[in-house]
Design an enzyme around this catalytic site. Structure first.
Site, PDB file in Angstrom:
ATOM      1  N   GLN A 148      -3.122   2.788  -5.212  1.00  0.00           N
ATOM      2  CA  GLN A 148      -4.165   1.872  -4.496  1.00  0.00           C
ATOM      3  C   GLN A 148      -5.573   1.707  -4.954  1.00  0.00           C
ATOM      4  O   GLN A 148      -6.281   0.943  -4.931  1.00  0.00           O
ATOM      5  CB  GLN A 148      -4.239   2.302  -2.960  1.00  0.00           C
ATOM      6  CG  GLN A 148      -3.150   2.060  -2.055  1.00  0.00           C
ATOM      7  CD  GLN A 148      -3.631   2.313  -0.614  1.00  0.00           C
ATOM      8  OE1 GLN A 148      -4.419   1.630  -0.020  1.00  0.00           O
ATOM      9  NE2 GLN A 148      -3.060   3.301   0.022  1.00  0.00           N
ATOM     10  N   GLY A 171      -4.673   1.977   8.021  1.00  0.00           N
ATOM     11  CA  GLY A 171      -3.470   1.826   8.253  1.00  0.00           C
ATOM     12  C   GLY A 171      -2.621   3.290   8.147  1.00  0.00           C
ATOM     13  O   GLY A 171      -1.961   3.603   9.092  1.00  0.00           O
ATOM     14  N   THR A 191       0.903  -1.407   0.038  1.00  0.00           N
ATOM     15  CA  THR A 191       0.244  -0.098  -0.099  1.00  0.00           C
ATOM     16  C   THR A 191       0.929   1.159   0.115  1.00  0.00           C
ATOM     17  O   THR A 191       0.226   2.266  -0.216  1.00  0.00           O
ATOM     18  CB  THR A 191      -0.861   0.019   1.278  1.00  0.00           C
ATOM     19  OG1 THR A 191      -0.091  -0.406   2.379  1.00  0.00           O
ATOM     20  CG2 THR A 191      -1.897  -1.069   1.013  1.00  0.00           C
ATOM     21  N   PRO A 203      -0.219  11.406  -3.285  1.00  0.00           N
ATOM     22  CA  PRO A 203      -1.262  11.264  -4.360  1.00  0.00           C
ATOM     23  C   PRO A 203      -0.659  10.128  -5.464  1.00  0.00           C
ATOM     24  O   PRO A 203      -1.691   9.428  -5.829  1.00  0.00           O
ATOM     25  CB  PRO A 203      -1.255  12.448  -5.180  1.00  0.00           C
ATOM     26  CG  PRO A 203      -0.353  13.422  -4.317  1.00  0.00           C
ATOM     27  CD  PRO A 203       0.523  12.848  -3.369  1.00  0.00           C
ATOM     28  N   ARG A 247      -6.995  14.609   3.572  1.00  0.00           N
ATOM     29  CA  ARG A 247      -5.716  14.902   3.089  1.00  0.00           C
ATOM     30  C   ARG A 247      -5.012  13.730   2.389  1.00  0.00           C
ATOM     31  O   ARG A 247      -5.000  12.622   3.058  1.00  0.00           O
ATOM     32  CB  ARG A 247      -4.721  15.456   3.959  1.00  0.00           C
ATOM     33  CG  ARG A 247      -3.178  15.770   3.344  1.00  0.00           C
ATOM     34  CD  ARG A 247      -2.408  16.525   4.665  1.00  0.00           C
ATOM     35  NE  ARG A 247      -2.890  17.841   4.363  1.00  0.00           N
ATOM     36  CZ  ARG A 247      -2.392  18.940   5.518  1.00  0.00           C
ATOM     37  NH1 ARG A 247      -1.883  18.378   6.806  1.00  0.00           N
ATOM     38  NH2 ARG A 247      -2.639  20.030   5.531  1.00  0.00           N
ATOM     39  N   VAL A 297      -7.952   5.644   2.232  1.00  0.00           N
ATOM     40  CA  VAL A 297      -8.531   5.678   0.846  1.00  0.00           C
ATOM     41  C   VAL A 297      -8.311   4.441   0.104  1.00  0.00           C
ATOM     42  O   VAL A 297      -8.989   4.361  -0.803  1.00  0.00           O
ATOM     43  CB  VAL A 297      -7.336   6.792   0.340  1.00  0.00           C
ATOM     44  CG1 VAL A 297      -6.248   6.475   0.147  1.00  0.00           C
ATOM     45  CG2 VAL A 297      -8.255   7.435  -1.038  1.00  0.00           C
ATOM     46  N   GLY A 298      -7.544   3.627   0.519  1.00  0.00           N
ATOM     47  CA  GLY A 298      -7.419   2.510  -0.324  1.00  0.00           C
ATOM     48  C   GLY A 298      -8.588   1.412  -0.544  1.00  0.00           C
ATOM     49  O   GLY A 298      -8.890   1.065  -1.704  1.00  0.00           O
ATOM     50  N   GLU A 299      -9.436   1.388   0.536  1.00  0.00           N
ATOM     51  CA  GLU A 299     -10.435   0.404   0.373  1.00  0.00           C
ATOM     52  C   GLU A 299     -11.750   1.197  -0.347  1.00  0.00           C
ATOM     53  O   GLU A 299     -12.589   0.644  -0.857  1.00  0.00           O
ATOM     54  CB  GLU A 299     -11.375  -0.133   1.627  1.00  0.00           C
ATOM     55  CG  GLU A 299     -10.014  -1.275   1.933  1.00  0.00           C
ATOM     56  CD  GLU A 299     -10.356  -1.987   3.331  1.00  0.00           C
ATOM     57  OE1 GLU A 299      -9.921  -3.030   3.440  1.00  0.00           O
ATOM     58  OE2 GLU A 299     -11.128  -1.446   3.966  1.00  0.00           O
TER      59      GLU A 299
HETATM   60 MO1  MOS Z   1      -8.871  -5.365   5.022  1.00  0.00          MO
HETATM   61  S1  MOS Z   1     -10.197  -6.575   4.233  1.00  0.00           S
HETATM   62  O1  MOS Z   1      -9.704  -4.979   6.691  1.00  0.00           O
HETATM   63  O2  MOS Z   1      -7.648  -6.132   5.273  1.00  0.00           O
END
Ligand code: MOS
Length: 738
Positions: free
Chosen positions: A632, A518, A477, A626, A622, A697-699
């Site tokens: 991600q 995270g 990530t 970027p 923020r 932001v990843g999910e």
């Molecule tokens: Mo994510 S599915 O909480 O690693």
């Protein structure tokens, strides 16, 4: 440091390093093959033997006899471990099924034996000489049948499931009275994480001290769960996981590879490594459970929602939990009368658990088709319908609980404009490009923002090198990089002057990587430690810590200055702190928002579907970097296409297992499947989320994608598929009907 009141101006706001699209600091190691993964730790365990797991060939029942004598005599075999000689083990609270079966078998491919040998091939060969007899009992494998006896699940706040049900106002009454009603059921299948690096562990014992090099998202949880499983003290367990080839939720908890390597190493008296073969991962580990979701929305002709209801059924092993697919419906749209409910059936399939934005990802796959269907009934543009139902506060709690920051409308407008949404024909099947029917679809994106306690240690040496140590993980990530940026910004040094050490339980315990918490949480822990280190350096220089400025490797106060290297001296200086988030997530709803746009082509003869173009606009506080955030999000968008069009772990309802268990039978898209992806982040800061004013932001990037694809397919060809994945047979069947 407690984070219990909104952030004010702080050194991060200088944005000299944070917010810049810098390359990954671990990129060179990754691209040159010199970042060591768990199975490759020949540097620390050069004499490791190989372990191989034999899995159960029944889904439910008991082992009635076990004969390992032939396996033990096989060439190269060092040890064979089963429940009969493994010593006393317990089930960790975080695990639903035990990692080693016996005598009871809880699911197909649950580990029954571990064979340790000099080579991998010898271990695998010997595992096939083990004779296991089972007494199988009848299990429940069919969700559609099992939901008839589904129950309200117990609350599980740790899994984002603090309330199984919610209700506000009079949903049933308002829905019945609504002049426009939608009542549809949608299904999502079981899915597997399919991350690149399989579950893998190298384990070594020195006396009663255990060291485990594994591939894991949550180091402190791994230590906890190993302690509970092995019944040994925490001080005797060290977990190391600095590089991870993808987790997607499957590595939130230690799995059978870790226990097998540990038990194998104890039996063999030397280090052992175990990797799950791809074919073992599908049934031995966890998966995202299938859902059946019913959505009801009632409104007037203006499209303003009066009643919204979302019920979701899923199944799991006894003691497991639901897929929380109705969660986003509690927060996304306005409406006075509302209800959500999760129901849990008992299924004897492998353990269901978190995968790639659990809850919202499959939940929005249903809700956002429903919104598209409602827009069509109302003859209102789908973007406009969502704008009309925006709400600036938690719609279940009312205006007393506002969102910390919510710009869904900005995402919808920006995304629509960049994508060219105004060119869409509202009537399906109107656009043709050669053999392709072409359609546009969209969906809102929503994912809650979670903050987690996170600690770090930051030191500086006599060369002015800043070293950060935290048990945070980088699952691909970009954690290494955003942590380095945070420390560089805080200490006023170049990012090249920062060394980041991650993924070791001997370091301060971080948030770990999961639930898109995270990046923001772990960087905030580093921020807290840096504040302490700045104070120590300022005191040593005799400066006021409140006004001292850190820049160019120096600390300045008025016209006096000193280099950080000098102040650190030969002994160096270091500081440790923990960020603790308190209260602001209760007082404010904290969420991230976005809008997805998809252009899909459907072959007019065969029903084959191709995604031609995707666009997304996202509002997530923020953006710390970027470039890594975009990476991600485009990865998440690609996963969302998989969920829409390809990914289905097919249940064998006779034998209780997933039939397709490799990358040939379980298909996932790659970037080459999607010619163009446009991503834009709205320029925002959220002072309620963290000192960095960032959010996850990843999910967010995967949430809503599936429905945007489904809606584009409908717009292209006029077939509304409500059962994922949308495969060409379903298109052809739909055409036959229309
Ligand atoms: Mo994510 S599915 O909480 O690693």
């Amino acid at each position: 440091m407690k984070f219990d009141s909104p952030a004010t101006t702080n050194p991060i706001d200088r944005l000299k390093v944070v917010g810049k699209p810098i390359d990954r600091i671990d990129g060179k190691l990754k691209t040159t093959g010199t970042a060591p993964y768990a199975y490759e730790r020949n540097d620390v365990a050069p004499n490791a033997a190989y372990g191989y797991i034999l899995g159960a060939s029944i889904a439910k029942g008991r082992i009635t006899s076990l004969d390992v004598s032939a396996a033990k005599r096989a060439p190269g075999v060092i040890a064979v471990v089963t429940y009969q000689n493994a010593g006393k083990l317990a089930k960790a609270k975080a695990h639903t099924a035990r990692l080693l079966a016996g005598p009871e078998v809880q699911h197909f491919d649950q580990a029954v034996a571990i064979v340790v040998a000099e080579t991998f091939e010898q271990a695998r060969d010997a595992s096939r000489r083990i004779k296991v007899r089972y007494a199988a009992t009848k299990g429940a494998y069919d969700l559609a049948v099992a939901i008839k006896t589904a129950q309200k699940p117990a609350p599980n706040p740790d899994a984002g499931a603090d309330k199984p049900d919610t209700a506000v106002g009079d949903f049933a009454g308002a829905f019945a009275k609504a002049s426009v009603q939608l009542d549809e059921t949608y299904t999502t299948p079981d899915q597997c994480h399919a991350m690149m690096e399989p579950h893998a562990t190298t384990a070594a014992w020195e006396g009663d001290k255990l060291t485990v090099w594994t591939s894991n998202q949550m180091i402190a949880w791994a230590v906890r769960d190993l302690t509970e499983t092995l019944l040994i003290p925490k001080e005797n367990v060290r977990v190391i996981s600095p590089y991870i080839g993808g987790g997607f939720g499957s590595k939130l908890w230690i799995r059978a590879d870790a226990l097998a390597a540990i038990l194998g190493a104890r039996a063999a008296g030397r280090p052992v490594k175990v990797a799950l073969a791809r074919t073992q991962i599908f049934n031995n580990t966890t998966h995202r459970p299938a859902t059946i979701q019913r959505i009801r929305i009632g409104c007037g002709p203006d499209g303003r929602i009066a009643a919204i209801g979302h019920e979701s059924w899923s199944g799991d092993l006894p003691g497991g939990g639901p897929e929380t697919a109705a969660n986003q419906t509690r927060l996304l749209y306005a409406g006075e009368n509302r209800m959500t409910a999760h129901r849990l059936a008992v299924l004897d399939l492998p353990e269901g658990n978190a995968m790639r934005a659990p809850g919202e990802a499959p939940g929005l796959m249903a809700l956002e088709i429903a919104m598209d269907e409602l827009a069509e009934k109302l003859k209102i543009d789908p973007v406009e319908l969502r704008i009309r139902n925006d709400v600036q506060y938690d719609p279940e709690a009312g205006p007393k609980r506002p969102f910390s920051h919510r710009d869904l409308i900005g995402c919808l407008r920006t995304g629509a404009q960049r994508f060219g949404w105004d060119k869409r024909s509202a009537t399906p099947g109107r656009v043709r490009d050669g053999r392709w029917l072409v359609g546009l679809g969209m969906a809102a994106a929503f994912r809650n923002n979670i903050s987690m306690t996170s600690a770090a240690r930051v030191g500086i040496d006599r060369k002015g090198v800043v070293t950060v140590a935290t048990d945070m993980t980088d699952i691909g990530t970009g954690s290494y990089t955003v942590i380095a940026q945070t420390a560089a910004e805080m200490m006023g040094v170049d990012v090249e002057k920062v060394v980041v050490l991650l993924g070791d339980s001997s370091f301060p315990a971080s948030s770990g990587s999961g639930g898109q918490w995270g990046g923001n949480s772990a960087s905030s822990g580093v921020y807290a430690a840096c504040v302490k280190l700045r104070e120590a350096l300022a005191r040593k220089a005799g400066f006021d810590p409140a006004t001292a400025v850190f820049d160019d490797g120096k600390i300045r106060s008025g016209n006096k200055s000193a280099t950080l290297a000098e102040l650190a001296g030969d002994a160096g200086l270091s500081a440790e702190d923990t960020i603790e988030f308190e209260g602001l997530d209760k007082a404010y709803a904290q969420s991230t928002f976005g809008a997805h746009f998809v252009e899909a082509g459907v072959d007019a003869q065969t029903g084959e579907i191709r995604v031609r173009r995707m666009g997304g606009a996202f509002a997530a506080g923020r953006i710390l970097n970027p470039k890594s955030a975009r990476s991600q999000v485009i990865g998440a968008m690609t996963m969302g296409v998989g969920a829409a069009l390809m990914e289905e772990a097919v249940v064998d309802k006779r034998y209780g297992c997933f039939i397709n268990h490799d990358m040939a039978g379980y298909e996932v898209p790659v970037h080459a499947d999607i010619p163009h992806q446009d991503v834009v982040f709205l320029d925002e800061v959220d002072d309620k989320s963290s000192p960095l004013k960032a959010k996850g932001v990843g999910e967010l990037g995967i949430c809503g994608v599936g429905a945007a694809v489904a809606n584009a397919v409908y717009n292209a060809c006029g077939v509304r598929v409500r059962e994922y994945p949308i495969t060409l047979d379903k298109i052809l069947a739909g055409w036959a009907k229309v």
